[in-house]
Design a protein around this motif. Sequence first.
Motif: not given
Length: 178
Positions: A117-136
Motif C-alpha cells: 500500500l505504501r509503495d503503490h498508493l502513498l504517493i497520491y496521498s502525499l501529492l494531492y493531500r486528500c482524505n483518502g484513496i479509493l482503490y476500486i
Amino acid sequence: MLPAGDFYIFIVLLLLGGGWLLWWFLRKVVQFGWRLPSHPSIQHQDQLTRPLAQILQQHGYEPLSGREQVPITIELNDGRQFTTRLTIDGWAEKAGELYVIKQRRARSRVSFTATSLRDHLLIYSLLYRCNGILYIDLDHQIIHEIHFAYPSLRKHWRFASLGIPFLLGMSLMYFLIK
C-alpha cells in the motif's frame, strides 16, 4: 494603576498577540472547503467511465471528475532526463471528504500489506493531500477506502502553544497591577 503609556503598550501587545493567534488559527485549523487540485499542465478528462461512476454512487460517493495525468520530469546527475506521468482515475467525495480514485488493473495489482500500500498508493496521498484513496475493484464490485496517517512533513515552530499562555499572563499582570 498603570501609567497611560504602559496601558497603551499593553493594548498594542494584546492586539498584536491576538491578531497573530487569529492568523495562525485561520491558516492551520480552519479549512475553507475542498477544491480539486489544478495546474495548467495537468490533463483532465471530465467524466469517469460509466461502471466506475455507478459503483461509486452505489457506495454513497459522489463522482467529481475523471482521469487526471500529472507530467513529471526526472533528471539524473549525469545529464539524462526522463519524462513520465502520474495518473489517477478520478476524484470522488463523500460526507465532505475528498478522495483520489485508483482502479485495480491486472498489470499492477496492489496486495493489502503495509509495504505494498505504501509503495503503490502513498504517493497520491502525499501529492494531492486528500482524505483518502479509493482503490476500486470493478470485477468484484469492491471499494477499498485507504487512509494514510503520517506526521507533518514540514518542520516548524509551534509558537501558537506559547502565544495563548503569553496573552493570559499579560492579561493577568494587567489586572494584578491595576
